[in-house]
Design a protein around this motif. Structure first.
Motif, PDB file in Angstrom:
ATOM      1  N   LEU A 249       0.839  -1.206   0.000  1.00 47.85           N
ATOM      2  CA  LEU A 249       0.000   0.000   0.000  1.00 47.85           C
ATOM      3  C   LEU A 249       0.875   1.259   0.000  1.00 47.85           C
ATOM      4  CD1 LEU A 249      -2.674   1.580   0.338  1.00 47.85           C
ATOM      5  CD2 LEU A 249      -2.570   1.129   2.777  1.00 47.85           C
ATOM      6  N   LYS A 253       0.857   4.273  -2.639  1.00 43.52           N
ATOM      7  CA  LYS A 253       0.709   5.690  -2.254  1.00 43.52           C
ATOM      8  C   LYS A 253       1.840   6.523  -2.844  1.00 43.52           C
ATOM      9  CE  LYS A 253      -1.798   5.401   2.109  1.00 43.52           C
ATOM     10  NZ  LYS A 253      -1.601   5.222   3.549  1.00 43.52           N
ATOM     11  N   ASP A 257      -0.250   8.627  -5.125  1.00 41.50           N
ATOM     12  CA  ASP A 257      -0.868   9.636  -4.266  1.00 41.50           C
ATOM     13  C   ASP A 257       0.169  10.528  -3.586  1.00 41.50           C
ATOM     14  OD1 ASP A 257      -3.243  10.748  -3.299  1.00 41.50           O
ATOM     15  OD2 ASP A 257      -3.010   9.736  -1.366  1.00 41.50           O
ATOM     16  N   ASN A 262      -4.322  11.054  -5.839  1.00 36.06           N
ATOM     17  CA  ASN A 262      -5.189   9.862  -5.887  1.00 36.06           C
ATOM     18  C   ASN A 262      -5.448   9.354  -7.314  1.00 36.06           C
ATOM     19  OD1 ASN A 262      -6.699   7.794  -4.919  1.00 36.06           O
ATOM     20  ND2 ASN A 262      -8.415   9.038  -4.192  1.00 36.06           N
ATOM     21  N   LYS A 272      -6.906   2.997  -2.279  1.00 32.51           N
ATOM     22  CA  LYS A 272      -6.454   3.461  -0.953  1.00 32.51           C
ATOM     23  C   LYS A 272      -7.268   2.788   0.147  1.00 32.51           C
ATOM     24  CE  LYS A 272      -5.780   8.027  -1.235  1.00 32.51           C
ATOM     25  NZ  LYS A 272      -5.824   9.405  -0.703  1.00 32.51           N
ATOM     26  N   HIS A 276      -5.998  -1.511   2.218  1.00 28.92           N
ATOM     27  CA  HIS A 276      -5.659  -1.418   3.640  1.00 28.92           C
ATOM     28  C   HIS A 276      -6.153  -2.669   4.397  1.00 28.92           C
ATOM     29  CE1 HIS A 276      -4.808   0.150   7.547  1.00 28.92           C
ATOM     30  NE2 HIS A 276      -4.246   1.212   6.992  1.00 28.92           N
TER      31      HIS A 276
END
Ligand code: HEM
Length: 294
Positions: A249, A253, A257, A262, A272, A276
């Protein structure tokens, strides 16, 4: 030497074969070499980038390395799953290997984060849509071998389950379907549709075969599993279902991001949220977590 000769003779006689024929064959056989045995040339021919960006080859190779590690992991998982009797010492040994492999994947994931040029990745990834690591079937094989379908469904999915669900019902609500299934519109992404077309039927077949026989079901045969075994199982659960997802993750990101932009992922998920562990709530051995109070 005479001893080996006698053993070879005995071996082929037991098979009803003439030992001399096999000894003559040995005389003619070429010695094995590294490149044929390891299939080096085949292995090195499997990288076929779709753009001219040099780092795309790193991206391909690291995915291939991961698939090989997943195969090594499954190799151990399957042996535990297929053996009738649960022998603690064997489980501890095999789980030690599984944890080592998973740790290697976690420890090396920065090849994806810091080992590729940010600008290049963000351009060549456009050529890869709609392919996504999401479509890794070995990742799903590990899950199915380790635990029952109910442990692969998050709280929201559980609310949607009908009373007394069949395997097919469970399957429809697995956490990973949420990566590509919009429950409001009923629409599925091409990434999910491609994956379902290729793997849904064999995965459901596997879920039937493994029903009640996953690692989670099997270790429960032990009335009082040792602390060492429980620890190894918990470690694997944490590595596979929390630590790896987190490095993964954080890499997503980093590329998608970094500046709060995003970007859309190649697989088109609400990544996102989806990636998780708190959303997925994937747990292989939930009873052990309850016991441990963590
Ligand atoms: C730059 C590196 C990477 C990025 C940015 C990235 C990004 C993503 C994203 C956004 C998803 C969600 C599905 C989607 O919308 O596409 C995903 C899923 C996934 N990716 Fe990656 N990924 C990367 C590298 C890898 C590697 C090296 C592997 C190894 C095989 C991998 C395996 C997976 C798996 C198994 C899933 C599904 C995870 C799950 O369902 O819990 N990814 N990835």
């Amino acid at each position: 030497m005479a001893d080996i000769h006698d053993k070879i003779t005995a071996k082929y006689e037991a098979l009803g074969e003439k030992p001399e024929t096999y000894l003559k064959g040995l005389l003619q056989a070429k010695p094995i070499n590294y490149w044929d045995y390891i299939e080096v040339e085949t292995l090195l021919s499997l990288q076929r980038p779709r753009t001219d960006f040099k780092d795309e080859e790193i991206f391909i190779m690291y995915h291939q390395v991961t698939e090989l590690f997943l195969k090594m992991l499954l190799h151990e998982v399957k042996q535990l799953q297929e053996t009738e009797e649960v022998v603690e010492a064997v489980w501890i040994e095999k789980l030690g290997r599984m944890n080592r492999y998973t740790n290697m994947l976690i420890g090396s994931f920065d090849i994806m984060k810091d080992g590729m040029r940010y600008e290049d990745y963000n351009v060549f990834r456009d050529a890869l849509t709609p392919a996504s690591g999401f479509q890794s079937v070995q990742f799903r094989y590990v899950e199915l071998h380790c635990t029952g379908l109910a442990n692969l469904i998050n709280t929201e999915g559980k609310k949607r389950l009908p009373h007394d669900p069949s395997i097919a019902d469970y399957f429809e609500h697995l956490y990973w379907k949420d990566a590509g299934h919009n429950r409001k519109t009923g629409k599925k992404t091409l990434t999910l549709r491609q994956f379902e077309e290729k793997y849904e039927a064999p995965l459901i077949g596997l879920a039937h075969t493994l029903n009640g026989k996953t690692l989670n079901d099997k270790f429960k045969q032990l009335k009082a599993p040792s602390a060492a075994l429980r620890e190894k199982l918990l470690e694997f659960d944490r590595l596979y279902n929390v630590d790896w997802p987190m490095v993964h993750l954080n890499t997503a990101k980093h590329y998608l991001d970094k500046k709060g932009e995003n970007k859309t992922a190649t697989g088109g998920s609400e990544w996102k949220k989806y990636l998780h562990p708190k959303f997925q709530q994937r747990t292989f051995f939930p009873s052990l977590w309850e016991e441990s109070g963590e």
